[in-house]
Design an enzyme around this catalytic site. Structure first.
Site, PDB file in Angstrom:
ATOM      1  N   ARG A  40     -10.585   6.580   5.008  1.00 10.75           N
ATOM      2  CA  ARG A  40      -9.159   6.434   5.300  1.00 10.75           C
ATOM      3  C   ARG A  40      -8.623   6.713   6.297  1.00 10.75           C
ATOM      4  O   ARG A  40      -8.761   7.797   7.039  1.00 10.75           O
ATOM      5  CB  ARG A  40      -8.731   7.590   4.108  1.00 10.75           C
ATOM      6  CG  ARG A  40      -8.625   8.772   4.273  1.00 10.75           C
ATOM      7  CD  ARG A  40      -8.162   9.709   3.302  1.00 10.75           C
ATOM      8  NE  ARG A  40      -9.185   9.823   2.105  1.00 10.75           N
ATOM      9  CZ  ARG A  40      -9.471  10.791   1.173  1.00 10.75           C
ATOM     10  NH1 ARG A  40      -8.628  11.729   1.487  1.00 10.75           N
ATOM     11  NH2 ARG A  40     -10.362  10.406   0.075  1.00 10.75           N
ATOM     12  N   ARG A  79     -19.357  12.485  -4.366  1.00 13.28           N
ATOM     13  CA  ARG A  79     -18.667  13.620  -3.343  1.00 13.28           C
ATOM     14  C   ARG A  79     -18.075  14.601  -3.957  1.00 13.28           C
ATOM     15  O   ARG A  79     -17.680  14.595  -5.151  1.00 13.28           O
ATOM     16  CB  ARG A  79     -17.670  12.705  -2.633  1.00 13.28           C
ATOM     17  CG  ARG A  79     -17.058  13.271  -1.283  1.00 13.28           C
ATOM     18  CD  ARG A  79     -16.335  12.144  -0.381  1.00 13.28           C
ATOM     19  NE  ARG A  79     -17.182  11.584   0.379  1.00 13.28           N
ATOM     20  CZ  ARG A  79     -16.890  10.279   0.962  1.00 13.28           C
ATOM     21  NH1 ARG A  79     -15.402   9.946   0.597  1.00 13.28           N
ATOM     22  NH2 ARG A  79     -17.526   9.501   1.553  1.00 13.28           N
ATOM     23  N   SER A  93     -14.524  10.134   3.492  1.00 15.37           N
ATOM     24  CA  SER A  93     -13.844   8.777   3.144  1.00 15.37           C
ATOM     25  C   SER A  93     -13.493   8.021   4.367  1.00 15.37           C
ATOM     26  O   SER A  93     -13.218   8.664   5.668  1.00 15.37           O
ATOM     27  CB  SER A  93     -12.627   9.127   2.431  1.00 15.37           C
ATOM     28  OG  SER A  93     -11.968   7.838   2.511  1.00 15.37           O
ATOM     29  N   ASP A 132      -8.531  -0.432  -7.770  1.00 13.26           N
ATOM     30  CA  ASP A 132      -9.342   0.511  -8.678  1.00 13.26           C
ATOM     31  C   ASP A 132      -8.761   1.834  -8.595  1.00 13.26           C
ATOM     32  O   ASP A 132      -9.396   3.034  -9.338  1.00 13.26           O
ATOM     33  CB  ASP A 132     -10.582   0.328  -8.161  1.00 13.26           C
ATOM     34  CG  ASP A 132     -11.085   0.603  -6.900  1.00 13.26           C
ATOM     35  OD1 ASP A 132     -10.091   0.782  -6.192  1.00 13.26           O
ATOM     36  OD2 ASP A 132     -12.051   0.403  -6.425  1.00 13.26           O
ATOM     37  N   HIS A 133      -8.118   2.241  -7.372  1.00 15.54           N
ATOM     38  CA  HIS A 133      -7.938   3.699  -6.888  1.00 15.54           C
ATOM     39  C   HIS A 133      -6.762   4.355  -7.767  1.00 15.54           C
ATOM     40  O   HIS A 133      -6.401   5.453  -7.695  1.00 15.54           O
ATOM     41  CB  HIS A 133      -7.538   3.694  -5.471  1.00 15.54           C
ATOM     42  CG  HIS A 133      -8.813   4.095  -4.818  1.00 15.54           C
ATOM     43  ND1 HIS A 133      -9.849   3.350  -4.841  1.00 15.54           N
ATOM     44  CD2 HIS A 133      -9.242   5.019  -3.948  1.00 15.54           C
ATOM     45  CE1 HIS A 133     -10.823   3.612  -3.809  1.00 15.54           C
ATOM     46  NE2 HIS A 133     -10.620   4.524  -3.515  1.00 15.54           N
ATOM     47  N   ASP A 191     -13.378   1.198   2.666  1.00 16.24           N
ATOM     48  CA  ASP A 191     -13.999   2.266   1.868  1.00 16.24           C
ATOM     49  C   ASP A 191     -15.367   2.712   2.419  1.00 16.24           C
ATOM     50  O   ASP A 191     -16.228   1.762   2.594  1.00 16.24           O
ATOM     51  CB  ASP A 191     -13.757   1.993   0.397  1.00 16.24           C
ATOM     52  CG  ASP A 191     -14.063   3.222  -0.500  1.00 16.24           C
ATOM     53  OD1 ASP A 191     -13.028   3.521  -1.103  1.00 16.24           O
ATOM     54  OD2 ASP A 191     -15.280   3.513  -0.705  1.00 16.24           O
TER      55      ASP A 191
END
Length: 754
Positions: free
Chosen positions: A645, A448, A643, A95-96, A160
């Site tokens: 990440r 965000r 995030s 999806d990213h 995520d």
């Protein structure tokens, strides 16, 4: 499609017995959070009453979810974990890596062409290791998880930060870095510090323009962007029961913006309805038999101050629609004051783009409420005054809303429907602008809104609101428009007013879709080959980080002293850098680009102590690495918020950063640093932040004796020859200390699986 029914049956079959053990141990009524956490203790974790905010606890989550940007690094690590199959049901969701530009069909085609190497890698790794694979266009991970996998009383982790969305279906769902996912997929205990609890009592009922989005925007205002750190938020009260399941998901989703470990609601009829309407009648039937155990005990909710560490009460009947921003998700403006506040603060008043959808607000209910405003606009001869973009959350939502004519209402007033993907929410947006640096305002229903988050422009003032309010304000065209009372002039020169939105929780004809976009795990993967080309600039096999086996860490040079807000976006930007999420060396060229240097108030500007010259921060990091110079980073409050990440931890490790010392950490980033073998410390005296000078080197002493609760001595060596010692604290558990000495958590897993 019904997934994991046997798993859910097994969880529920043992749920009551595990709760009985927890009740006997704690000898008091239980919150829902405690019921789920204590029923998911790892088999090797002895049960006791764990101290909130202090004790590290080993858990056994039921499942793992990964999105394509973070899955690359997570799976590259899993390939080195020594396992043939994942130990729990796991999924990858693409999806990213889909950039929003002109519209769904063309954008999706472009994404396939540009990212085929990565998509094929993820697909082949998924087949090899027994992982479900959701193709590009199938939907945003959190919406797809809510529709297919989340279940009341379950526990999951996801790579995520907005994994917490599944709390809307009564699940403890926690965002983590990829190394945490590897733990669970490799059948290792997953460690978490027992969170503190915030009880949020909701009374009254939402009406008119107020929506579930306004609930979390209000909570963000109350708690601030770091006020939820170390806490789980548990919502309860008659007001909670009045909110739809997807509305609950919206509230939980954006709990990530206040640093919360997760958020959740107790099981109720709205969740049961959602399960039944999404083809999971069997799950609803099972959950209905355990209703009392899938919510907090009555005594807890009757006397919340006795059982929660903090309690907030919000009357939904009194909530005024909010618009939060710019540059931070906790700066709240009631719609009645937005225009005055914007004028007073010199925000750009004209709205250049309105965007609705995202993992936070893309349900059928969200889109029909927003569409009711668009429908009115057409009937009253109004159109949006600027660009307007709509992102459905999943193919099921897109197909159903298209079938029901919902999407056409947006198109009729000038809206563009984008692919079922994250797109502009994560910076995957090729914005149409004649000046990419111009000071401007955009309005979104995302979660965000940090500087540069959506379009890379530090001067874009991003505001967050509900889809229906974004739609109305985009029609009004300015932050000074209040749709609750202000008129608009239509094409005929007449004054017209917008009525409050209306929506449908579920489609009257039921949900539907033609192409699910799901590839199940292969039954036999023996012939599956995973290809990573040596000359690829998108993918790179990982080499283990070296062990930390010195007595002292010496002669570390300062890389940067970050000032103020330094999110994971500042440490490792998304947007165009997403294409390198599977290539550690390439993506490390964005390290700390967005961090503001305390000595110069500039971003991406730091001093190279080797040659005395100033350069871009990643350039200095690269020069240090090539010269064999190790370094350290200094950070401010809530360092690494945002995030999940883990690239924000892997990049500094790859570039030779050994130690990060801050005033305070965001939860996920601190864990990610620990996982990758970086020493994560906080100043014992926060004022010691001011003692660090631009030309300093440091020594961190006696790391061979690192122990839980024992402060660490840091020796600062100034350029003028002066030396001083300060103390730093840490939160390492015994297992985390093993990670550190091994060089990373993955190194330890690999060793244990040999």
């Amino acid at each position: 499609m019904l997934f994991d029914l046997d798993l859910i049956k097994n969880v529920y079959a043992s749920f009551e017995d595990k709760l009985k053990d927890a009740r006997n141990t704690l000898n008091r009524p239980l919150t829902l959070t405690e019921k789920i956490l204590y029923s998911h203790l790892h088999k090797d974790q002895p049960i006791k009453e764990f101290k909130r905010g202090e004790d590290y606890v080993n858990f056994a989550p039921d499942r793992v979810a990964m999105q394509d940007a973070t899955a690359q690094m997570a799976l590259l690590q899993f390939m080195n974990a020594g396992r043939n199959k994942v130990a729990v049901p796991s999924t990858v969701h693409c999806d990213h890596l889909i950039q929003a530009q002109v519209g769904a069909e063309k954008d999706l085609s472009t994404a396939w062409n540009q990212n085929s190497e990565v998509f094929e890698f993820l697909k082949s790794v998924s087949k090899k290791y027994g992982i479900g694979f959701w193709e590009p266009g199938a939907g945003i991970i959190h919406q797809v998880v809510l529709e297919n996998y989340a279940f009341p009383g379950g526990m999951m982790i996801g790579t995520d930060s907005h994994t917490v969305n599944a709390g809307g279906l009564g699940m403890v769902a926690i965002g983590v870095g990829g190394a945490d996912a590897v733990d669970v997929m490799a059948d290792m205990p997953w460690e978490l510090k027992m969170p503190k609890l915030i009880g949020v009592k909701l009374t009254g009922k939402l009406s008119g323009w107020a929506s579930s989005k306004d609930v979390i925007l209000k909570v963000a205002e109350i708690l601030t962007a770091k006020g939820g750190t170390g806490f789980i938020l548990e919502y309860f009260g008659e007001g909670a029961n009045s909110i739809s399941c997807t509305g609950k998901g919206t509230i939980c989703n954006m709990g990530a913006e206040i640093g919360a470990t997760t958020s959740l609601f107790g099981y109720d009829n709205r969740m049961s309805d959602y399960l039944q309407n999404t083809g999971r009648e069997d799950v609803a039937e099972l959950a209905n038999q355990l209703t009392a155990n899938l919510t907090g005990d009555k005594e807890v909710y009757d006397n919340p101050d006795q059982y929660f560490d903090k309690v907030i009460e919000i009357n939904l009947s009194e909530i005024e629609p909010l618009v939060n921003g710019p540059f931070t998700p906790d700066l709240a403006h009631p719609i009645s004051k937005l225009g005055d506040n914007a004028t007073k603060n010199d925000y750009p008043l004209d709205i250049e783009v309105g965007l609705i959808g995202s993992c936070t607000n893309s349900s059928y209910e969200d889109l029909t409420r927003a569409a009711s405003i668009a429908k009115q606009a057409k009937e009253k001869k109004l159109k949006v005054k600027t660009e307007f973009m709509v992102t459905p959350g999943s193919e099921m939502i897109r197909y159903t809303t298209e079938r029901d004519g919902v999407l056409k209402y947006f198109e009729d007033i000038g809206g563009i429907v984008l692919a079922n993907a994250c797109g502009p929410c994560i910076g995957q947006w090729k914005r149409h602008t004649d000046d990419p640096e111009r000071k401007n305002t955009i309005l979104t229903s995302f979660n965000r809104n940090f500087a540069k988050r959506n379009d890379g422009n530090p001067n874009t003032h991003g505001f967050v609101s509900s889809p229906e309010l974004v739609t109305a304000l985009t029609i009004g065209g300015t932050l000074t428009f209040n749709p609750m009372k202000d008129p608009l002039i239509n094409e005929d020169g007449e004054k017209v007013y917008l009525d409050p939105p209306t929506g449908e929780e579920f489609p009257q004809q039921g949900f539907d879709l033609k192409e699910m976009g799901f590839i199940p795990p292969a039954k036999d993967s023996s012939d599956v080959e995973i290809v990573v080309k040596e000359d690829s600039n998108r993918l790179q096999l990982l080499e283990p980080f070296p062990a930390n086996n010195e007595k002292d860490i010496k002669n570390l040079k300062l890389l940067i002293k970050a000032k103020g807000k330094c999110t994971t976006d500042h440490i490792s930007m998304a947007g165009p850098w997403l294409r390198f999420r599977g290539h550690l060396d390439n993506i490390s060229d964005n390290l700390l680009q967005g961090a503001v240097n305390e000595f110069h108030d500039k971003a991406n500007y730091t001093k190279n102590q080797v040659n005395g010259k100033y350069d871009k921060t990643p350039g200095v990091a690269r020069a240090y690495k090539e010269a064999g110079v190790q370094s350290f980073i200094i950070g401010d409050e809530n360092y690494g918020e945002g995030s999940s990440r883990e690239h924000a931890a892997m990049e500094p490790r790859h570039m030779g950063v050994r130690v990060v010392i801050v005033r305070s950490f965001a939860r996920i980033h601190e864990t990610n640093l620990k996982k990758q073998g970086i020493l994560a410390l906080t100043f014992a005296n926060t004022a010691d932040y001011d003692k660090i000078k631009e030309d300093d080197t440091i020594n961190v002493l006696d790391i061979d004796k690192l122990a839980p609760g024992k402060d660490v001595t840091v020796e600062i060596n100034h350029k003028d020859g002066a030396t001083e010692k300060i103390m730093a604290k840490h939160t390492y558990s015994p297992v985390q200390i093993e990670w550190f000495h091994a060089g990373s958590a993955l190194n330890l897993i690999r060793k244990q699986n040999k």
